[in-house]
Design a protein around this motif. Structure first.
Motif, short mmCIF file in Angstrom:
data_model
loop_
_atom_site.label_atom_id
_atom_site.label_comp_id
_atom_site.label_asym_id
_atom_site.label_seq_id
_atom_site.Cartn_x
_atom_site.Cartn_y
_atom_site.Cartn_z
N SER A 25 0.84 -1.19 0.00
CA SER A 25 0.00 0.00 0.00
C SER A 25 0.88 1.25 0.00
O SER A 25 2.04 1.20 0.37
CB SER A 25 -0.91 0.00 1.24
N GLY A 26 0.28 2.35 -0.41
CA GLY A 26 1.02 3.59 -0.47
C GLY A 26 1.09 4.11 -1.90
O GLY A 26 0.35 3.68 -2.77
N SER A 27 2.02 5.01 -2.10
CA SER A 27 2.13 5.68 -3.40
C SER A 27 2.99 4.83 -4.35
O SER A 27 4.12 5.18 -4.67
CB SER A 27 2.74 7.06 -3.21
N ILE A 28 2.39 3.76 -4.81
CA ILE A 28 3.12 2.77 -5.60
C ILE A 28 2.89 2.98 -7.09
O ILE A 28 1.75 3.10 -7.52
CB ILE A 28 2.69 1.35 -5.21
N SER A 29 3.96 3.01 -7.83
CA SER A 29 3.85 3.03 -9.28
C SER A 29 3.92 1.60 -9.83
O SER A 29 3.04 1.18 -10.57
CB SER A 29 4.95 3.88 -9.89
N SER A 30 4.95 0.88 -9.44
CA SER A 30 5.11 -0.50 -9.91
C SER A 30 5.84 -1.33 -8.88
O SER A 30 6.68 -0.82 -8.15
CB SER A 30 5.91 -0.54 -11.22
N ILE A 31 5.50 -2.62 -8.87
CA ILE A 31 6.24 -3.60 -8.07
C ILE A 31 7.04 -4.45 -9.04
O ILE A 31 6.46 -5.03 -9.97
CB ILE A 31 5.30 -4.47 -7.24
N PHE A 32 8.32 -4.51 -8.84
CA PHE A 32 9.16 -5.33 -9.72
C PHE A 32 9.28 -6.72 -9.11
O PHE A 32 8.27 -7.36 -8.87
CB PHE A 32 10.49 -4.64 -9.95
N ALA A 91 8.12 -21.37 10.48
CA ALA A 91 9.00 -20.20 10.46
C ALA A 91 8.14 -18.94 10.43
O ALA A 91 6.92 -19.01 10.23
CB ALA A 91 9.91 -20.22 9.24
N VAL A 92 8.80 -17.80 10.59
CA VAL A 92 8.16 -16.53 10.27
C VAL A 92 8.44 -16.25 8.80
O VAL A 92 9.60 -16.31 8.36
CB VAL A 92 8.71 -15.38 11.14
N TYR A 93 7.40 -15.97 8.07
CA TYR A 93 7.50 -15.73 6.62
C TYR A 93 7.41 -14.23 6.37
O TYR A 93 6.50 -13.54 6.86
CB TYR A 93 6.39 -16.47 5.89
N TYR A 94 8.36 -13.75 5.57
CA TYR A 94 8.46 -12.33 5.25
C TYR A 94 8.30 -12.10 3.75
O TYR A 94 8.84 -12.85 2.93
CB TYR A 94 9.81 -11.78 5.67
N CYS A 95 7.62 -11.03 3.44
CA CYS A 95 7.50 -10.58 2.06
C CYS A 95 8.56 -9.51 1.80
O CYS A 95 8.86 -8.70 2.68
CB CYS A 95 6.10 -10.02 1.85
N ASN A 96 9.09 -9.51 0.59
CA ASN A 96 10.09 -8.53 0.19
C ASN A 96 9.79 -8.10 -1.24
O ASN A 96 9.43 -8.95 -2.07
CB ASN A 96 11.49 -9.15 0.28
N ALA A 97 9.95 -6.81 -1.53
CA ALA A 97 9.64 -6.37 -2.88
C ALA A 97 10.45 -5.14 -3.27
O ALA A 97 10.73 -4.28 -2.42
CB ALA A 97 8.15 -6.06 -3.00
N ASP A 98 10.79 -5.09 -4.53
CA ASP A 98 11.40 -3.90 -5.13
C ASP A 98 10.28 -3.06 -5.72
O ASP A 98 9.56 -3.53 -6.60
CB ASP A 98 12.39 -4.29 -6.23
N ILE A 99 10.15 -1.84 -5.21
CA ILE A 99 9.00 -1.00 -5.57
C ILE A 99 9.48 0.37 -6.02
O ILE A 99 10.39 0.94 -5.43
CB ILE A 99 8.05 -0.84 -4.37
N ILE A 100 8.86 0.87 -7.08
CA ILE A 100 9.08 2.25 -7.49
C ILE A 100 7.81 3.03 -7.17
O ILE A 100 6.71 2.59 -7.47
CB ILE A 100 9.46 2.35 -8.99
N THR A 101 8.01 4.18 -6.52
CA THR A 101 6.87 4.98 -6.10
C THR A 101 6.44 5.93 -7.22
O THR A 101 7.05 5.99 -8.29
CB THR A 101 7.19 5.82 -4.86
N LEU A 102 5.39 6.66 -6.96
CA LEU A 102 4.88 7.62 -7.93
C LEU A 102 5.88 8.76 -8.17
O LEU A 102 5.77 9.46 -9.16
CB LEU A 102 3.55 8.19 -7.44
N TRP A 103 6.84 8.89 -7.25
CA TRP A 103 7.86 9.94 -7.41
C TRP A 103 9.19 9.37 -7.90
O TRP A 103 10.25 9.94 -7.67
CB TRP A 103 8.06 10.65 -6.06
#
Length: 120
Positions: A25-32, A91-103
């Motif tokens: 969530s947030g000002s996301i342009s794209s998730i790679f 285990a504890v499972y974590y999400c990770n992502a490369d994200i470019i914002t609207l800026w």
């Protein structure tokens, strides 16, 4: 401000299934590329699998054939379908992502983690 929030963890019996979700969530342009990691007590965090923006996937040998990563770009959400769960998947499972914002700010983000416990 970009946030990743995981959900769907819990307690499941061996052989069971769970589906984890990671909502950005947030000002996301794209998730790679987005990935799922896990960390068991006393162990290093390890890569479970990842999915590219072109939907190519790769998985750790320990989960191949049992886990599937997918994504819904319209919802900015990545999923981890886990089948045939084993106690060693606990285990504890974590999400990770490369994200470019609207800026045009390109960063790597982590979620807070969700606990998965496989036990009878």
């Amino acid at each position: 401000q970009v946030q990743l929030v995981e959900s769907g963890g819990g307690l499941v019996q061996p052989g069971g299934s769970l589906r984890l979700s990671c909502a950005a969530s947030g000002s996301i342009s794209s998730i790679f590329t987005a990935g799922w990691y896990r960390q068991a007590p006393g162990r290093e965090r390890e890569l479970v699998g990842a999915i590219t923006s072109g939907d190519s996937t790769n998985y750790a040998d320990s989960v191949k054939g049992r886990f599937t990563i997918s994504r819904d770009n319209a919802k900015n959400t990545v999923y981890l379908q886990m089948n045939s769960l084993k106690p060693e998947d606990t285990a504890v499972y974590y999400c990770n992502a490369d994200i470019i914002t609207l800026w045009n700010d390109y960063r790597n983000y982590w979620g807070q983690g969700t606990q998965v416990t496989v036990s009878s």
